[in-house]
Enzyme design. Structure first.
Site, PDB file in Angstrom:
ATOM      1  N   ASP A   1      50.097 -31.454 -37.123  1.00  0.00           N
ATOM      2  CA  ASP A   1      50.293 -31.305 -38.499  1.00  0.00           C
ATOM      3  C   ASP A   1      50.841 -30.119 -38.882  1.00  0.00           C
ATOM      4  O   ASP A   1      50.176 -28.915 -38.935  1.00  0.00           O
ATOM      5  CB  ASP A   1      49.253 -31.971 -39.377  1.00  0.00           C
ATOM      6  CG  ASP A   1      49.613 -31.884 -40.872  1.00  0.00           C
ATOM      7  OD1 ASP A   1      48.979 -32.586 -41.587  1.00  0.00           O
ATOM      8  OD2 ASP A   1      50.669 -31.352 -41.185  1.00  0.00           O
ATOM      9  N   LEU A   2      52.298 -29.929 -39.112  1.00  0.00           N
ATOM     10  CA  LEU A   2      52.639 -28.427 -39.376  1.00  0.00           C
ATOM     11  C   LEU A   2      52.507 -28.342 -41.015  1.00  0.00           C
ATOM     12  O   LEU A   2      52.802 -28.915 -41.922  1.00  0.00           O
ATOM     13  CB  LEU A   2      54.080 -28.412 -39.065  1.00  0.00           C
ATOM     14  CG  LEU A   2      54.567 -28.730 -37.576  1.00  0.00           C
ATOM     15  CD1 LEU A   2      56.063 -28.831 -37.401  1.00  0.00           C
ATOM     16  CD2 LEU A   2      54.138 -27.577 -36.684  1.00  0.00           C
TER      17      LEU A   2
ATOM     18  N   TYR B   1      58.657 -27.218 -44.726  1.00  0.00           N
ATOM     19  CA  TYR B   1      59.684 -26.693 -45.358  1.00  0.00           C
ATOM     20  C   TYR B   1      59.695 -25.159 -45.868  1.00  0.00           C
ATOM     21  O   TYR B   1      60.710 -24.360 -45.575  1.00  0.00           O
ATOM     22  CB  TYR B   1      60.008 -27.418 -46.770  1.00  0.00           C
ATOM     23  CG  TYR B   1      60.339 -28.779 -46.719  1.00  0.00           C
ATOM     24  CD1 TYR B   1      60.382 -29.492 -45.507  1.00  0.00           C
ATOM     25  CD2 TYR B   1      60.529 -29.645 -47.952  1.00  0.00           C
ATOM     26  CE1 TYR B   1      60.609 -30.809 -45.529  1.00  0.00           C
ATOM     27  CE2 TYR B   1      60.908 -30.809 -48.008  1.00  0.00           C
ATOM     28  CZ  TYR B   1      60.959 -31.610 -46.617  1.00  0.00           C
ATOM     29  OH  TYR B   1      61.266 -32.780 -46.656  1.00  0.00           O
TER      30      TYR B   1
ATOM     31  N   ARG C   1      50.032 -19.863 -52.060  1.00  0.00           N
ATOM     32  CA  ARG C   1      48.740 -20.724 -52.331  1.00  0.00           C
ATOM     33  C   ARG C   1      47.577 -19.998 -52.686  1.00  0.00           C
ATOM     34  O   ARG C   1      46.765 -20.161 -53.377  1.00  0.00           O
ATOM     35  CB  ARG C   1      48.547 -21.551 -50.878  1.00  0.00           C
ATOM     36  CG  ARG C   1      49.547 -22.639 -50.972  1.00  0.00           C
ATOM     37  CD  ARG C   1      49.036 -23.490 -49.676  1.00  0.00           C
ATOM     38  NE  ARG C   1      50.364 -24.398 -49.218  1.00  0.00           N
ATOM     39  CZ  ARG C   1      50.238 -25.446 -48.646  1.00  0.00           C
ATOM     40  NH1 ARG C   1      49.026 -25.692 -47.959  1.00  0.00           N
ATOM     41  NH2 ARG C   1      51.427 -26.111 -48.280  1.00  0.00           N
TER      42      ARG C   1
ATOM     43  N   ASP D   1      57.091 -33.645 -40.428  1.00  0.00           N
ATOM     44  CA  ASP D   1      56.162 -32.533 -40.263  1.00  0.00           C
ATOM     45  C   ASP D   1      54.876 -33.110 -39.493  1.00  0.00           C
ATOM     46  O   ASP D   1      54.024 -32.310 -39.063  1.00  0.00           O
ATOM     47  CB  ASP D   1      55.779 -31.908 -41.105  1.00  0.00           C
ATOM     48  CG  ASP D   1      54.786 -32.466 -42.200  1.00  0.00           C
ATOM     49  OD1 ASP D   1      54.739 -33.749 -41.927  1.00  0.00           O
ATOM     50  OD2 ASP D   1      54.163 -31.923 -43.148  1.00  0.00           O
ATOM     51  N   GLU D   2      54.790 -34.068 -38.847  1.00  0.00           N
ATOM     52  CA  GLU D   2      53.734 -34.711 -37.923  1.00  0.00           C
ATOM     53  C   GLU D   2      54.184 -35.461 -36.871  1.00  0.00           C
ATOM     54  O   GLU D   2      55.015 -36.166 -37.092  1.00  0.00           O
ATOM     55  CB  GLU D   2      52.659 -35.581 -39.006  1.00  0.00           C
ATOM     56  CG  GLU D   2      52.097 -34.847 -40.104  1.00  0.00           C
ATOM     57  CD  GLU D   2      50.840 -35.781 -40.747  1.00  0.00           C
ATOM     58  OE1 GLU D   2      50.347 -36.623 -40.005  1.00  0.00           O
ATOM     59  OE2 GLU D   2      50.856 -35.837 -41.937  1.00  0.00           O
TER      60      GLU D   2
END
Length: 598
Positions: free
Chosen positions: A55-56, A60, A92, A147-148
């Site tokens: 999982d990246l 984006y 974040r 992305d996975e």
DNA sequence: AAGCAATAG
DNA sequence: GGTTCTATTGCTT
């Protein structure tokens, strides 16, 4: 962590998939320890799989940071319309989250840098690069979103264990599912039954669950609650549809609709062109404003795509011109333009994507002119990395297609319909010329050798076509008369047949004296080949560009091969996505390391 | 085959 | 209070 060792010792290339700071999650179907032996000698082998889930993070944002390295150290948000769809970790830290509104985000983090992310092109391209990289290690890669990726590395692990002395002393631990892995609607139905936790579900009587969800879904829910998921990792392959959409606050005039459709179609047709396949279906989707059901509920109308061929670049605009009236017709099926309307979204979509060859040859495809026969050997490594179509390379995809694509298809479907046949995991990778029945009778060590990627890659490269250059020349402009195989305006497939269908005889000789030698390529699967080995690059380069494109697309599609659209498994409701349950909140899987620092 | 709901990132 | 841009699968007709 043992799994990491097993995987990452695979080769010494510095294009390593992942390393230290990354936390890998793996999930095991079977809580029992892995059997170190690949080849059972007697009795049933306990089912086991090793599946990686990659999982990246903030995908984006990572892509934008690669494109513009100065963004790495600043709080970065990717903006689509009014919302931040994702943001980097610097952002974040300031309290930003996914799907936050731009206004709120700017309040929280005034220094936030925004990059528009409505155009997904770069994300899509990087996404497929990642999948291709993974496929260079092992073809069983299933995509989920951009992305996975899920990767079934059971064979790699088994092979590794078999080669590793003392592997008996290894121990393995499975990952226990512990998150919400049902969707919103299903959760509501469960809640109505009083089921709100995993434990509730584990304890809930199956028969009552069946009453609500039907037997297959109920069974599956139960299994997932127990951490059991035996669904196969299904190689995703090329997409089954291409679509383009835009949302907006309000659109209420036919003129605006027409312009928007034109805009969407322009980029979609271009993408379709690069893909090379021919859509058989066109669909228009709208979302209307309504006070109650504000953002759900789309309506669509679709129709067969009547266009015969519009793959030439200069016909691109023509294609749009042809499609716009079609789209407007579909639009009028949904919206009476005499009355007022209020749209908030328009989507255009091509689906039912076919290769030209598929329609023509009963054998399945034009590719059959290139591949000699099911049992013929193929040349390897005839290829260069310079073959780029529209800037998007699918470079390693065809590498993994070590077998004839047609054969692969057959093998895959067998495997799918026969999930209990543990040998399929092995036999589906058999080198060509090897009869599975015979294979099973061979001594174990011979079997192993045959299955090693090194062997497979070293297959009869024995120049069956001595004149073939080692490198694909750049695709020349079409020179009408110069070449021995010159293709004029006629695009009849028969024209290509003769030229492409080369020396079967010499190949058959090679077939008979099948060499069992083991090659010594250091990096299994990861060569740079772009065509199936038996395609003569000279001939290929002389094909009309659109035909080249289609062939590339087809090979791309057929690489390890893929879902067979028509052969649905009945009664499976909650499907492979359920696997996703594991492994949330892992550390950053940073893409950045593959790119030179600024 | 068409239309749509559900689900995913 | 607002809800992006895709893509897949399965149900229903």
């Amino acid at each position: 962590t043992h799994i990491r060792l097993v995987l990452f010792d695979m080769d010494s290339s510095d294009e390593e998939v992942e390393e230290d700071e990354t936390e890998w999650k793996s999930s095991f179907v079977d809580p029992a320890p892995l059997s170190p032996s690949l080849h059972k000698t007697s009795g049933p082998t306990p089912a086991h799989k090793v599946i990686l889930h990659l999982d990246l993070d903030c995908f984006y944002a990572q892509v934008e940071m690669i494109r513009n390295p100065t963004l790495r150290d600043v709080p970065l948000g990717i903006q689509q319309k009014n919302i931040i769809v994702t943001c980097n970790y610097v952002a974040r830290q300031q309290g930003l989250t996914k799907l936050m509104f731009v206004t709120d985000a700017m309040e929280k983090c005034p220094q936030l840098v925004l990059v528009k992310g409505e155009d997904l092109t770069h994300y899509r391209e990087m996404s497929y690069k990642v999948t291709e990289l993974l496929m260079s290690y092992c073809p069983l890669v299933e995509r989920l979103g951009f992305d996975e990726n899920f990767m079934d590395i059971t064979e790699l692990v088994d092979r590794r264990l078999a080669q590793t002395p003392d592997s008996n002393n290894f121990s393995f631990k499975g990952h226990v599912y512990n998150h919400l892995w049902v969707g919103h609607q299903t959760a509501k139905r469960l809640q109505a039954l009083g089921v709100v936790s995993i434990q509730d579900l584990q304890l809930f009587p199956l028969n009552e669950l069946v009453r609500e969800f039907g037997s297959p879904s109920a069974q599956r829910l139960k299994n997932l609650a127990a951490g059991v998921d035996d669904s196969p990792v299904t190689p995703t392959g090329a997409p089954q549809s291409l679509s383009d959409e835009d949302s907006f606050k309000k659109m209420s005039s036919t003129k605006d609709v027409l312009e928007k459709i034109q805009e969407l179609l322009s980029s979609l047709v271009e993408r379709m062109n690069k893909d090379g396949r021919q859509p058989q279906t066109f669909r228009l989707t709208i979302r209307r404003y309504s006070a109650t059901n504000k953002w759900f509920s789309r309506e669509s109308r679709q129709c067969p795509d009547p266009q015969p061929h519009r793959t030439e670049d200069h016909l691109c605009d023509d294609a749009v011109v042809q499609l716009v009236p079609l789209a407007m017709k579909l639009f009028q099926k949904m919206v009476d333009s005499n009355t007022t309307f209020h749209l908030t979204l328009i989507n255009v979509c091509f689906s039912n994507l076919q290769t030209r060859g598929a329609a023509i040859s009963g054998k399945g495809s034009i590719t059959s002119f290139f591949t000699h026969s099911a049992t013929s050997p193929r040349k390897t490594q005839v290829c260069s990395s310079s073959q780029t179509l529209h800037g998007f390379k699918w470079k390693q995809s065809s590498v993994v297609a070590v077998e004839d694509p047609l054969l692969q298809t057959a093998d895959c479907s067998t495997a799918r319909s026969d999930p209990d046949e543990t040998n399929n995991a092995v036999t589906h990778q058999l080198p060509p010329n090897v009869d599975p029945e015979v294979f099973k009778l061979l001594p174990e060590d011979i079997q192993k050798e045959l299955l090693s990627p090194a062997y497979v890659n070293s297959l009869p490269s024995t120049s069956t076509s001595p004149s073939a250059p080692a490198v694909v020349p750049d695709v020349p402009h079409m020179t009408k008369n110069k070449s021995p195989h010159s293709f004029t305006s006629s695009k009849n497939i028969e024209d290509f047949k003769e030229a492409l269908n080369k020396s079967d005889l010499s190949d058959r000789e090679t077939t008979e004296r099948t060499s069992w030698k083991t090659g010594d390529r250091p990096s299994p699967w990861s060569s740079d080949c772009e065509f199936p080995g038996n395609v003569d690059p000279e001939v290929f380069s002389e094909l009309p560009p659109d035909v080249q494109r289609e062939l590339m697309s087809e090979w791309k599609q057929q690489k390890p091969v893929l879902k067979i659209p028509s052969s649905r498994k009945p009664g499976r409701s909650l499907t492979t996505k359920d696997r996703k349950a594991a492994g949330k909140g892992s550390q950053a899987n940073s893409l950045l390391k593959y790119f030179k620092p600024s």
